[in-house]
Design a protein around this motif. Structure first.
Motif, PDB file in Angstrom:
ATOM      1  N   LYS A 141      38.868  40.368  36.387  1.00 22.17           N
ATOM      2  CA  LYS A 141      39.322  41.183  35.272  1.00 22.17           C
ATOM      3  C   LYS A 141      40.829  41.187  35.240  1.00 22.17           C
ATOM      4  N   CYS A 142      41.363  41.054  34.052  1.00 19.88           N
ATOM      5  CA  CYS A 142      42.801  41.196  33.888  1.00 19.88           C
ATOM      6  C   CYS A 142      43.144  42.678  34.041  1.00 19.88           C
ATOM      7  N   TRP A 143      44.142  42.931  34.855  1.00 17.62           N
ATOM      8  CA  TRP A 143      44.503  44.329  35.083  1.00 17.62           C
ATOM      9  C   TRP A 143      45.107  44.957  33.822  1.00 17.62           C
ATOM     10  N   GLY A 144      45.810  44.154  33.062  1.00 11.02           N
ATOM     11  CA  GLY A 144      46.515  44.696  31.906  1.00 11.02           C
ATOM     12  C   GLY A 144      45.598  45.136  30.776  1.00 11.02           C
ATOM     13  N   CYS A 145      44.638  44.274  30.428  1.00 14.06           N
ATOM     14  CA  CYS A 145      43.816  44.566  29.252  1.00 14.06           C
ATOM     15  C   CYS A 145      42.364  44.828  29.617  1.00 14.06           C
ATOM     16  N   ALA A 146      42.047  44.721  30.911  1.00 13.65           N
ATOM     17  CA  ALA A 146      40.684  44.954  31.393  1.00 13.65           C
ATOM     18  C   ALA A 146      39.685  43.946  30.830  1.00 13.65           C
ATOM     19  N   GLY A 147      40.208  42.850  30.292  1.00 15.97           N
ATOM     20  CA  GLY A 147      39.317  41.804  29.793  1.00 15.97           C
ATOM     21  C   GLY A 147      38.735  41.019  30.963  1.00 15.97           C
ATOM     22  N   GLU A 148      37.518  40.534  30.818  1.00 10.68           N
ATOM     23  CA  GLU A 148      36.902  39.736  31.874  1.00 10.68           C
ATOM     24  C   GLU A 148      37.069  38.263  31.574  1.00 10.68           C
ATOM     25  N   VAL A 171      52.484  44.051  48.405  1.00 11.61           N
ATOM     26  CA  VAL A 171      52.203  44.772  49.633  1.00 11.61           C
ATOM     27  C   VAL A 171      52.798  46.160  49.484  1.00 11.61           C
ATOM     28  N   ASP A 172      51.960  47.133  49.774  1.00 10.11           N
ATOM     29  CA  ASP A 172      52.372  48.518  49.637  1.00 10.11           C
ATOM     30  C   ASP A 172      51.973  49.239  50.904  1.00 10.11           C
ATOM     31  N   GLN A 173      52.945  49.659  51.657  1.00  8.55           N
ATOM     32  CA  GLN A 173      52.712  50.333  52.934  1.00  8.55           C
ATOM     33  C   GLN A 173      51.762  49.538  53.827  1.00  8.55           C
ATOM     34  N   GLY A 174      52.029  48.241  53.901  1.00  9.77           N
ATOM     35  CA  GLY A 174      51.247  47.393  54.794  1.00  9.77           C
ATOM     36  C   GLY A 174      49.916  46.925  54.242  1.00  9.77           C
ATOM     37  N   GLU A 175      49.573  47.396  53.052  1.00  8.57           N
ATOM     38  CA  GLU A 175      48.301  46.993  52.447  1.00  8.57           C
ATOM     39  C   GLU A 175      48.551  45.928  51.388  1.00  8.57           C
ATOM     40  N   PHE A 176      47.824  44.843  51.517  1.00  4.66           N
ATOM     41  CA  PHE A 176      47.941  43.796  50.512  1.00  4.66           C
ATOM     42  C   PHE A 176      46.967  44.065  49.381  1.00  4.66           C
ATOM     43  N   SER A 177      47.433  43.802  48.201  1.00  6.08           N
ATOM     44  CA  SER A 177      46.476  43.824  47.102  1.00  6.08           C
ATOM     45  C   SER A 177      46.907  42.815  46.068  1.00  6.08           C
ATOM     46  N   SER A 178      45.984  42.368  45.296  1.00  6.38           N
ATOM     47  CA  SER A 178      46.356  41.416  44.251  1.00  6.38           C
ATOM     48  C   SER A 178      45.712  41.825  42.939  1.00  6.38           C
ATOM     49  N   ASP A 179      46.474  41.585  41.932  1.00 11.67           N
ATOM     50  CA  ASP A 179      46.013  41.867  40.579  1.00 11.67           C
ATOM     51  C   ASP A 179      46.043  40.568  39.792  1.00 11.67           C
ATOM     52  N   TYR A 180      45.239  40.515  38.766  1.00 12.85           N
ATOM     53  CA  TYR A 180      45.214  39.346  37.902  1.00 12.85           C
ATOM     54  C   TYR A 180      45.641  39.751  36.509  1.00 12.85           C
TER      55      TYR A 180
END
Ligand SMILES: [Zn+2]
Length: 76
Positions: A16-23, A36-45
């Motif tokens: 899912k695109c994070w911006g428009c919530a489209g699949e 990376v935020d406080q040692g936690e990795f995350s990824s957005d598309y």
């Protein structure tokens, strides 16, 4: 939070695109942002359209402040 990378990849599973919530189906090219935020990795598309919007409005620094789909509020 720090943005570690921003690159265009072909997705290997539906995302899912994070911006428009489209699949988007397998094989679509999306921009993947790894943070990376406080040692936690995350990824957005992000789809091309949302990425262009982020770029034009210079909103990348607000990335973590978005709820999924909220970028739609910024579209004209
Ligand atoms: Zn999008």
């Amino acid at each position: 939070m720090d943005q570690l990378s921003l690159k265009i990849i072909k997705i290997r599973k539906p995302q899912k695109c994070w911006g428009c919530a489209g699949e988007f189906p397998v094989g679509t090219e999306l921009t993947r942002s790894v943070i990376v935020d406080q040692g936690e990795f995350s990824s957005d598309y992000w789809c091309n359209e949302c990425e262009a919007l982020l770029n034009s409005l210079e909103l990348w620094q607000l990335e973590e402040g978005f709820a999924m789909g909220e970028l739609l509020n910024y579209k004209e």
